[in-house]
Structure formats: C-alpha cells, structure tokens
Design an enzyme around this catalytic site. Structure first.
Site, mmCIF file in Angstrom:
data_model
loop_
_atom_site.group_PDB
_atom_site.id
_atom_site.type_symbol
_atom_site.label_atom_id
_atom_site.label_comp_id
_atom_site.label_asym_id
_atom_site.label_seq_id
_atom_site.Cartn_x
_atom_site.Cartn_y
_atom_site.Cartn_z
ATOM 1 N N THR A 72 0.846 -1.205 0.000
ATOM 2 C CA THR A 72 0.000 0.000 0.000
ATOM 3 C C THR A 72 0.876 1.248 0.000
ATOM 4 O O THR A 72 0.646 2.189 -0.773
ATOM 5 C CB THR A 72 -0.910 0.000 1.254
ATOM 6 O OG1 THR A 72 -1.733 -1.164 1.205
ATOM 7 C CG2 THR A 72 -1.774 1.240 1.315
ATOM 8 N N SER A 198 5.194 -6.455 -2.009
ATOM 9 C CA SER A 198 4.816 -6.555 -0.597
ATOM 10 C C SER A 198 5.362 -7.868 -0.038
ATOM 11 O O SER A 198 5.052 -8.944 -0.567
ATOM 12 C CB SER A 198 3.294 -6.541 -0.491
ATOM 13 O OG SER A 198 2.907 -6.896 0.818
ATOM 14 N N CYS A 324 -8.828 -7.059 2.523
ATOM 15 C CA CYS A 324 -8.917 -5.716 3.107
ATOM 16 C C CYS A 324 -10.365 -5.261 3.189
ATOM 17 O O CYS A 324 -10.696 -4.360 3.934
ATOM 18 C CB CYS A 324 -8.148 -4.717 2.266
ATOM 19 S SG CYS A 324 -6.619 -5.371 1.634
HETATM 20 N N1 PLP Z 1 -2.012 -4.468 -4.173
HETATM 21 C C1 PLP Z 1 -2.546 -5.670 -4.331
HETATM 22 C C2 PLP Z 1 -2.837 -6.174 -5.703
HETATM 23 C C3 PLP Z 1 -2.828 -6.469 -3.212
HETATM 24 O O1 PLP Z 1 -3.372 -7.674 -3.373
HETATM 25 C C4 PLP Z 1 -2.541 -5.960 -1.931
HETATM 26 C C5 PLP Z 1 -2.879 -6.749 -0.722
HETATM 27 O O2 PLP Z 1 -3.782 -7.552 -0.737
HETATM 28 C C6 PLP Z 1 -1.953 -4.694 -1.835
HETATM 29 C C7 PLP Z 1 -1.708 -3.972 -2.973
HETATM 30 C C8 PLP Z 1 -1.626 -4.107 -0.497
HETATM 31 O O3 PLP Z 1 -0.443 -4.693 0.008
HETATM 32 P P1 PLP Z 1 -0.101 -4.571 1.561
HETATM 33 O O4 PLP Z 1 -1.022 -5.473 2.287
HETATM 34 O O5 PLP Z 1 1.332 -4.986 1.650
HETATM 35 O O6 PLP Z 1 -0.281 -3.137 1.917
#
Ligand code: PLP
Length: 386
Positions: A72, A198, A324
C-alpha cells in the site's frame, strides 16, 4: 482439526528460513544502520547486501529500489511521488479492477483537482488496449495498471501496456504485489517505470515492501524526514524485515521454474472438480490468463459469506473479495466491473493456493465444499447458521 489454508493472496506464512534470516537483526545485530559505530556497520552491510540480492532477483539496479513498509505504501509513494514531480501534468489513467491501495490514492488526487480516467474492463477482467492508447493525453502524468488481480488472478498484459505508455513518454506504474514470487518477472525486459512489492505475499513478514523506480523516473518523497533510502522514503529501515524479504526472494527464485506448473495443476484440478461436480458454478475470469494459484468461483444460490463461515468450521480458509474489504458487505468492485450482478458477486469465493498446499488438502476441501454448497442450497437453518 485439519487446516487447509487457501487464502495466500491475503497473506502467506513466513517461511522458517525467512524467520531464521531475520532473527539476528532483532538480537545481536539490532543496531541502527545509520549509526556510525560498530553496532551500525553490520545492519548497514546487510542492507546493502539485501538491496543487491533483491535487485538481481528483479533484474534491476540496487539504486532503483526503495524499501517501504508494505504494498500500500509503495503504491501511494509511486502515485503521489510521480505526480508531485511534474505538477504541470494533471491527468491520471488507471483501471476499474485495481486494488484499493491504488484506487483510493488516485481518487484522493481527483479530489485535489486531477482529472482521472478509470478504464473499464470486459467480462474477463481485461482493459481494451486501444482505449488505453486513446485516453493518453499530452497532460497525462501517470498510467497505473496492475499486473495480476488479487481477487480473480487475471493477468493484465503489462508488457503491451508498457510499450503503449512508453511510446507516449508517460510514466507507467504497475502494482505487481500479487505477481512477485508467483510468476517470473525481469525488469530488464519489462519497460515499466515503477512497481510495488509486498513482503507478506511471498512468505516474508508483514511490514516490509519495496518500490522499484526506474533510474531517470522522477518521484518526490511523500514522507519527509532523514536521508534513509536517499531521502525518498525516510525513516529507520526495517532491517530484519528487509533481511526476510531478501531471503524470501532467494527462495522464490529457487522455486519459480516449477512453482507455476505445480500449483496450476492443483488449482486446475480443484476448479474443474467443482465445475463438474457442483451444478450452478462458474469461474470468474476463466477465459483470461491468470495467476496459477488463484481461482474465483461463483456458487449460484449461496452467499460467499455463508460459504466462508461453514468452511471455517471445518478448517478451510478462503475469502470473499479482497481481505482488506471482506466483511464490508459490499459486492466486490472487481467482479462488479467484470459485469457480475451484485448477487453473483456476493456468491463468489476466492481460493488462493500456496507452495505448501498438498493434493490431499485439495481433496479435503473439495469434499467439504461440495457438502457445504448442497446443504446451503437446501436452505437448512443449520446450514445457514441460524
Ligand atoms: N495491491 C494488491 C494487488 C494487493 O493484493 C494488496 C494486498 O492484498 C496490496 C496492494 C496491499 O499490500 P499490503 O497489504 O502490503 O499493503
């Protein structure tokens, strides 16, 4: 009770070798890598080594990597940082199936006066490349389109998108959070300007991520503070987390040749058995190229929420929509963008396999899922959890 974890797109278990690589940086090598004394030198050297190793894994130069706290943050830094670097350009292009970690920062920029084009997708989750090309303007500051969708696993053609966008001299950011470790990726051959990674999606811990920014792409910092990460992302580095990420990349590199075909075979068996044994089921995005570990299945006449609850009771873990947002009660924006009705979107479940998923786990899941769907469809109060 048996536990079958089929939610690896939400997060993965930390690999024991990753944990082992991290521990010394919490204990004997706890120092701050910016410290000039002896306690700083080992963490600083580790940081340099990790940057070199991860750069080799991704096919880029070490100086093009900025460590962050998560995917994120990486997406936010790319979007905000690239836009801030050229304030004369006020147009952003993205697409409707992006993760909220892209859509929400883009929407914030729209609230701040930027013009935003959100490209639609077809029923297979694909954008129209001609439409993309036609929507690039002289004042387009950034195109941000993901590589692999987290809910459906659908792959977007990043190489072709990159070519189109590069031909117009516009920076291209791609959220590659779900692809790294699951598909080979060589930044030397892929003309993207930035990508997000990530740690916790590839068996490293939560709380570490990175942003690759191609040399020459301007990106201003979002956080202001010290000079860590050349000032692009100040804040004392998460040395243990970065050591874990480097180890996770090393392990991913070692298994990447076989992983896609092995996991695809399991995923395909799971998917095809459900389609043939349970009437009224369909795979969302089935016609597209997809991540080998992911399947998003619609079970007509039952809700994803009820499925998850009943699967949880027998130790099977999956998700409805992205982790999320699950629990928010809204139908998935990804499935809605692909043309599913709210009811169809609510009756869909994402299963995401991992390297540790075994054939017998798939048998166990298939057996229980078939029974759960039958019970829910019969509408027994017990099955509905009433
Ligand atoms: N982008 C995508 C495609 C994701 O699947 C996710 C998490 O599910 C994220 C961004 C966010 O990553 P993080 O959980 O490390 O913030």
């Amino acid at each position: 009770m048996k536990s079958v974890y089929l939610d690896n797109n939400a997060t993965t278990a930390v690999d024991p070798e990753v944990l082992e690589a991290m521990l010394p940086f919490y204990t004997e090598h706890f120092g701050n890598p910016s410290s000039a004394h002896r306690h700083g030198s080992h963490p600083a050297a580790k940081l340099r080594a990790c940057r070199n190793d991860i750069a080799a894994f991704l096919g880029c130069s070490p100086g093009e990597l900025t460590f962050t706290s998560c995917g994120t943050e990486s997406n936010n830094l790319a979007i905000r940082g690239i836009l801030d670097a050229d304030e004369n350009k006020r147009h952003i292009i993205t697409c409707s199936v992006e993760h909220s970690a892209v859509l929400n920062p883009v929407k914030r920029m729209r609230d701040m006066g930027y013009d935003v084009t959100i490209l639609p997708v077809d029923s297979e989750g694909q954008i129209d490349l001609q439409e993309l090309e036609g929507s690039i303007r002289d004042d387009t500051a950034l195109v941000t389109i993901m590589y692999a969708n987290n809910e459906t696993g659908v792959l977007l053609p990043v190489d072709r998108i990159a070519e189109i966008v590069a031909a117009r001299g516009v920076p291209y950011h791609s959220d590659t959070v779900q692809a790294i470790g699951k598909l080979p990726l060589d930044l030397g051959a892929l003309p993207v300007d930035s990508i997000s990674v990530s740690g916790h999606k590839l068996h490293a811990p939560k709380g570490v991520g990175l942003l690759y920014i191609r040399k020459g792409t301007r990106c201003r910092p979002v956080l202001l503070g010290g000079t860590q990460e050349k000032g692009r992302r100040p804040g004392t580095e998460n040395v243990a987390g970065i050591a874990g990420l480097a180890k996770a990349c090393e392990l991913a590199a070692a298994r990447i040749e076989n992983y896609p075909k092995d996991i695809r075979a399991l995923r395909d068996r799971f998917e095809q058995t459900i389609l043939s044994e349970i009437p009224g089921t369909a795979v969302n995005g089935a016609g597209a190229e997809r991540l080998p570990n992911t399947t998003n299945i619609r079970f007509d006449g039952v809700t994803g929420g009820a499925m998850l609850m009943h699967m949880d009771e027998v130790g099977i873990y999956a998700s409805a929509g992205s982790a999320c947002k699950s629990g928010a009660g809204e139908p998935s924006h990804v499935l809605s963008a692909m043309g599913l009705t709210p009811e169809q979107a609510r009756s869909s479940v994402r299963f995401s396999l991992g390297g540790e998923t075994k054939s017998e786990d798939i048998d166990y899941a298939l057996d229980h899922i078939t029974r759960i769907v039958n019970r829910l469809r019969k509408g027994s109060p017990q099955a509905a959890g009433q």
